[in-house]
Design an enzyme around this catalytic site. Structure first.
Site, short mmCIF file in Angstrom:
data_model
loop_
_atom_site.label_atom_id
_atom_site.label_comp_id
_atom_site.label_asym_id
_atom_site.label_seq_id
_atom_site.Cartn_x
_atom_site.Cartn_y
_atom_site.Cartn_z
N HIS A 17 74.21 1.41 -12.17
CA HIS A 17 75.22 1.07 -13.18
C HIS A 17 76.53 0.63 -12.51
O HIS A 17 77.07 -0.44 -12.82
CB HIS A 17 75.48 2.28 -14.08
CG HIS A 17 76.44 2.01 -15.18
ND1 HIS A 17 76.04 1.57 -16.42
CD2 HIS A 17 77.80 2.09 -15.23
CE1 HIS A 17 77.11 1.39 -17.19
NE2 HIS A 17 78.19 1.70 -16.49
N GLU A 18 77.01 1.46 -11.58
CA GLU A 18 78.28 1.14 -10.92
C GLU A 18 78.14 -0.08 -10.00
O GLU A 18 79.09 -0.84 -9.83
CB GLU A 18 78.78 2.35 -10.13
CG GLU A 18 79.07 3.58 -10.99
CD GLU A 18 80.02 3.29 -12.14
OE1 GLU A 18 80.90 2.43 -11.99
OE2 GLU A 18 79.87 3.93 -13.19
N HIS A 21 78.78 -3.20 -11.98
CA HIS A 21 80.21 -3.49 -12.11
C HIS A 21 80.76 -4.08 -10.80
O HIS A 21 81.54 -5.03 -10.82
CB HIS A 21 80.99 -2.21 -12.43
CG HIS A 21 80.75 -1.69 -13.81
ND1 HIS A 21 80.89 -2.46 -14.95
CD2 HIS A 21 80.41 -0.44 -14.25
CE1 HIS A 21 80.64 -1.73 -16.02
NE2 HIS A 21 80.33 -0.51 -15.63
#
Length: 355
Positions: A17-18, A21
């Site tokens: 997820h990170e 980003h």
């Protein structure tokens, strides 16, 4: 072994997820100040070539990708606040997109070795079934929806039949390629003769035996349908919370998820079955995480996108942006609330283990 595997899996989903980003920010020319897996005290730190600090922190309950100008005003041309609308949307949505991709890949891996898929085709009835015929159900009918819920995969049949009120169902079946609607169909759970004729069982008197060959196209289709089915779980879970059919105590945090994965692994018949079941759970969690983080709640990615849309509309209509500091304060308040909820859920998970 399964506890370690569960922790690694949970960490992988957070990292994915990170990382989404992070990659989107880099591609859009945004300065990333820190990329962290976990929260709380830092266990490991390293400075990257472009000035980004990479860190692993003690509490495996999240992570973050801290970007220049994300929570404060900045004159840096490489800050997030100085990027265009669609670049900002991409950066905020990239974490969820990455989780969705990971979930889809996990599901496809599970289906890669499949020879056939079960379908919701009705192939027979118990002798006592009273509703067989053109005005009821017929052999060859495929259940398309039950009480308005689409049947994406075969396991949906038992789930939505079990949710019935006991007064019948609103069914839609595919018959000869056409949809047949059976509203208020008076099919109820009762005792029926077993298919082998020996004994009885409680059920609905239906036998399902449809199979679809697992061609490459069928595997892609089933991967997509299973992904949609996972997305529906989030909607259904929120619906249960709002209506009061489920409470906060029914939620699972990181500790509960790791415990569940460990339990699934231990109860599997073999190591291969355990790995497949854990991978399936990982796919479901990853897709759920993608959907949940895009909800329009402050402090979540969806909340950032909501503020971005509101600020953009305000600028177009009133020639005035919403100050970043206002958004930062609201996000901080909701972040504190989410952390409090996370702490409560984690405590509840631990108490379940103690019991």
């Amino acid at each position: 072994m399964y506890i370690i595997l569960a922790i690694l899996l949970f960490g992988l989903l957070i990292a994915a997820h990170e990382w989404g980003h992070f990659i989107a920010a880099r591609l859009c020319g945004v300065t990333v100040k820190e990329f962290s897996i976990g929260m709380g005290p830092a266990l490991w730190k390293k400075k990257g070539r472009k000035g980004t600090q990479f860190s692993v922190r003690a509490l495996p309950i999240g992570g973050y990708c801290a970007m220049e100008g994300e929570e404060e005003e900045s004159d840096d041309p490489h800050s997030l606040g100085n990027q265009g609308f669609w670049k900002k949307v991409l950066v905020f949505a990239a974490g969820a997109i990455m989780n969705l991709v990971v979930g889809v890949v996990f599901i496809f891996i599970l289906y890669a070795g499949a020879g056939a898929f079960r379908t919701a085709e009705i192939t027979g009835f118990a002798p006592e079934f009273p509703l067989e015929g053109e005005d009821g159900l017929m052999a060859g009918d495929v259940l398309y929806s039950i009480d308005g819920e689409r049947i994406y995969i075969f396991s949906d049949v038992s789930i939505f039949l079990s949710r019935g009120s006991g007064q019948g169902f609103d069914l839609v079946v595919l018959r000869g390629g056409e949809k047949v609607v059976l509203d208020d169909f008076p099919m109820v759970q009762r005792e029926y003769t077993s298919p082998d004729g020996n004994g009885t069982y409680m059920g609905f008197g239906l036998t399902f035996g449809g199979l679809e060959e697992a061609t490459f196209g069928a595997k892609l289709k089933m991967t997509w349908l299973n992904t949609i089915d996972f997305v529906r779980i989030v909607r259904y879970s929120l619906q249960e919370l709002i209506t009061g059919n489920a409470g906060v105590k029914d939620l699972n945090g990181p500790v509960g998820i790791v415990s569940t994965i460990n339990e699934v692994g231990q109860q599997s018949a073999s190591v291969q079955d355990a790995l497949e079941n854990i991978l399936y759970l990982g796919a479901m969690i990853s897709v759920n995480l993608a959907v949940f983080t895009l909800l329009p709640i402050p402090a979540l990615d969806g909340g950032h996108i909501l503020f971005l849309v509101v600020s953009t509309v305000s600028e177009k209509l009133f020639r005035r942006k919403i100050p970043v500091r206002y958004e930062a304060v609201i996000n901080l308040v909701f972040f504190a609330l989410l952390m409090a909820l996370s702490a409560f859920v984690t405590f509840n998970d631990i108490m379940k283990l103690v019991k």
